[in-house]
Scaffold this active site. Structure first.
Site, PDB file in Angstrom:
ATOM      1  N   SER A 103       6.785   4.189  11.800  1.00  0.00           N
ATOM      2  CA  SER A 103       7.874   4.368  10.837  1.00  0.00           C
ATOM      3  C   SER A 103       8.780   3.144  10.795  1.00  0.00           C
ATOM      4  O   SER A 103       8.361   2.054  10.451  1.00  0.00           O
ATOM      5  CB  SER A 103       8.638   5.646  11.185  1.00  0.00           C
ATOM      6  OG  SER A 103       9.537   6.010  10.174  1.00  0.00           O
ATOM      7  N   ASP A 242      11.389   2.483   4.611  1.00  0.00           N
ATOM      8  CA  ASP A 242      10.987   2.038   5.939  1.00  0.00           C
ATOM      9  C   ASP A 242       9.494   1.766   5.936  1.00  0.00           C
ATOM     10  O   ASP A 242       8.827   1.850   4.901  1.00  0.00           O
ATOM     11  CB  ASP A 242      11.386   3.059   7.002  1.00  0.00           C
ATOM     12  CG  ASP A 242      10.698   4.403   6.814  1.00  0.00           C
ATOM     13  OD1 ASP A 242      10.275   4.689   5.687  1.00  0.00           O
ATOM     14  OD2 ASP A 242      10.603   5.164   7.787  1.00  0.00           O
ATOM     15  N   ASP A 244       6.725   3.195   6.851  1.00  0.00           N
ATOM     16  CA  ASP A 244       5.722   4.156   6.371  1.00  0.00           C
ATOM     17  C   ASP A 244       6.209   4.934   5.156  1.00  0.00           C
ATOM     18  O   ASP A 244       5.559   5.876   4.720  1.00  0.00           O
ATOM     19  CB  ASP A 244       5.293   5.107   7.483  1.00  0.00           C
ATOM     20  CG  ASP A 244       6.385   6.087   7.903  1.00  0.00           C
ATOM     21  OD1 ASP A 244       7.571   5.772   7.695  1.00  0.00           O
ATOM     22  OD2 ASP A 244       6.049   7.153   8.441  1.00  0.00           O
ATOM     23  N   ASP A 246       8.555   7.067   4.470  1.00  0.00           N
ATOM     24  CA  ASP A 246       8.970   8.472   4.450  1.00  0.00           C
ATOM     25  C   ASP A 246      10.486   8.609   4.389  1.00  0.00           C
ATOM     26  O   ASP A 246      11.022   9.713   4.401  1.00  0.00           O
ATOM     27  CB  ASP A 246       8.403   9.258   5.644  1.00  0.00           C
ATOM     28  CG  ASP A 246       8.922   8.796   6.988  1.00  0.00           C
ATOM     29  OD1 ASP A 246       9.620   7.763   7.050  1.00  0.00           O
ATOM     30  OD2 ASP A 246       8.616   9.463   8.001  1.00  0.00           O
TER      31      ASP A 246
END
Length: 449
Positions: A103, A242, A244, A246
């Site tokens: 992340s 960010d 990833d 999410d």
């Protein structure tokens, strides 16, 4: 021994804490536990994706090897956002999803997140069962019973189409100029396409991942570049994702930050106006600013607060039928369209609210007034002891009493990093800083490694 799974999967420094051997063992154990729990069909299928960080290459290979050796057919989808992986698992009715990502963490870290059928994260009991099964002897399939591995690098296109469709057929972003900071991460493959499809003029920055530059002085944890780009290009809105994708944070036309609480407030009011906010309730965590809670209460919206972590937000939403939840960090879950936090989805709906109302991002964000908030991360401490130390607990209780209704203290160990977070809200920034620094010093003194 500390629990292997944190609030968002298994994380650590790749090839030190998170090794290929661990990734393989975790995947085998997950296949066995989920199979015995009745999650799998007779011939299970898993979808495996990753963010662009270099260590994802060898960890992906280890995960795929573990799953296939346990008799699971694997579809490799390459670099995708975490919410895209969740969507693809649900869309394909796959039995299991595995996402390799840390992340917002620095590039040397990585992580493994498991998704069950429907694209939902595993609950604590299943994660504990997987951890307990690691290293056990097992009957290995042979011949035609071993899993097969295929690659579908075009699956991400279905996810982008899903994002666009969530806005409705008559929704357009024409006339909006938007800066997108992709953090040299997975949104580089999705965000620009989604916004341009809807007619927005896009200025993309940090959208050229090379495996080493993910989250490096960019994205939602380093907002300086997106602030500057918005002002420089005269944009209406800036969005920062960010690694990833999410989570999503925003910047208004003047370069001022719009955090996850403000975004959540904007979306909650939108759904309430459309009579789509179930039980007139939005789900947030204990870290949400008191200003958000107060603003929602004034507008007839109840805030259900959970432990920190989007998984706990989602658990409350699923258990109670709520449709919107999120975190100050920018994780926002819109359950009509996603089973997990989705930064690009969030950004699209924020931009669509601007387009429909004709209001600026600053006008929309003014729905709430943030109380001054200071967050101090205390490193090199034993985070498992911080919550049980009597002197620390007494100091927190004393500070909360002194702040009264105009502030509060939240002290908690990080679920994803080796540190303790001290968050203080107060009437002034100076008071919040003083209290936070005093408590951080005490934590350092009491539970230092």
């Amino acid at each position: 021994m500390a629990r292997l799974f944190g609030t968002d999967g298994v994380r650590g420094k790749a090839n030190v804490d998170l090794t290929a051997e661990l990734a393989l063992d975790l995947s085998v154990a997950a296949a066995h536990v989920l199979g015995e729990a009745g999650v799998f069909d007779a011939r299970p299928t898993a979808i495996v994706g990753r963010d662009p960080r270099a260590s994802g290459e060898f960890l992906e290979a280890a995960v795929i090897a573990g799953l296939a050796s346990a008799g699971v057919d694997v579809v490799r989808v390459g670099i995708v956002p975490t919410p895209a992986l969740a969507f693809l698992v649900n869309n394909a009715d796959a039995d299991l999803g595995v996402m390799l990502s840390a992340s917002h963490n620095p590039m040397p870290d990585n992580g493994i997140k498991f998704f069950s059928r429907g694209g939902v994260k595993l609950d604590d009991a299943l994660e504990d069962a997987i951890e307990q099964r690691m290293g056990e002897d097992w009957q290995r399939p042979t011949g035609a019973s071993v899993g097969r591995v295929t690659t579908d690098l075009g699956a991400v296109e279905a996810y982008v189409a899903h994002l666009v469709s969530s806005l409705g057929a008559d929704s357009s972003l024409e006339g909006l100029k938007v800066v997108l900071d992709c953090a040299n991460g997975a949104s580089s493959m999705t965000a620009v396409a989604a916004f341009e499809t809807q007619g927005a003029q896009v200025i993309a920055i940090h959208h050229d991942p090379d495996g080493l530059n993910i989250n490096e002085n960019c994205g939602s944890t380093h907002m300086g570049d997106v602030r500057r780009a918005v002002v420089e290009h005269g944009a209406d809105l800036g969005l920062a994702f960010d690694g990833d994708a999410d989570r999503c944070l925003a910047v208004d036309a003047q370069g001022n930050d719009i955090d996850g609480d403000q975004i959540l407030a904007i979306l909650a009011l939108t759904l309430k106006e459309e009579h789509k906010l179930a039980s007139d309730t939005v789900v947030a965590t204990i870290m949400s600013n008191l200003g958000f809670v107060n603003a929602m209460r004034e507008r007839g919206i109840r805030v259900d607060q959970t432990k920190v972590g989007d998984r706990y937000v989602l658990e409350s939403m699923n258990a109670n039928g709520f449709v919107l939840g999120g975190e100050q960090s920018g994780h926002v879950i819109m359950s009509e369209f996603a089973t997990t936090g989705d930064g690009v989805l969030t950004g699209l709906h924020l931009a669509a609210r601007m387009a429909r109302t004709g209001k600026s991002a600053a006008e929309l964000a003014s729905v709430m007034t943030r109380l001054p908030q200071v967050l101090v991360n205390v490193t090199n401490v034993d985070k498992s002891r911080a919550g049980i130390d009597p002197e620390i607990n007494a100091a927190v209780a004393k500070a909360n009493h002194a702040l009264g209704t105009s502030g509060r203290v939240v002290l908690r160990p990080s679920g994803t990093e080796p540190l303790v977070r001290v968050m203080v809200e107060a009437g002034t920034t100076e008071e919040a800083r003083r209290v936070a620094d005093e408590l951080a010093a005490l934590v350092k003194q009491r539970v230092s490694l």
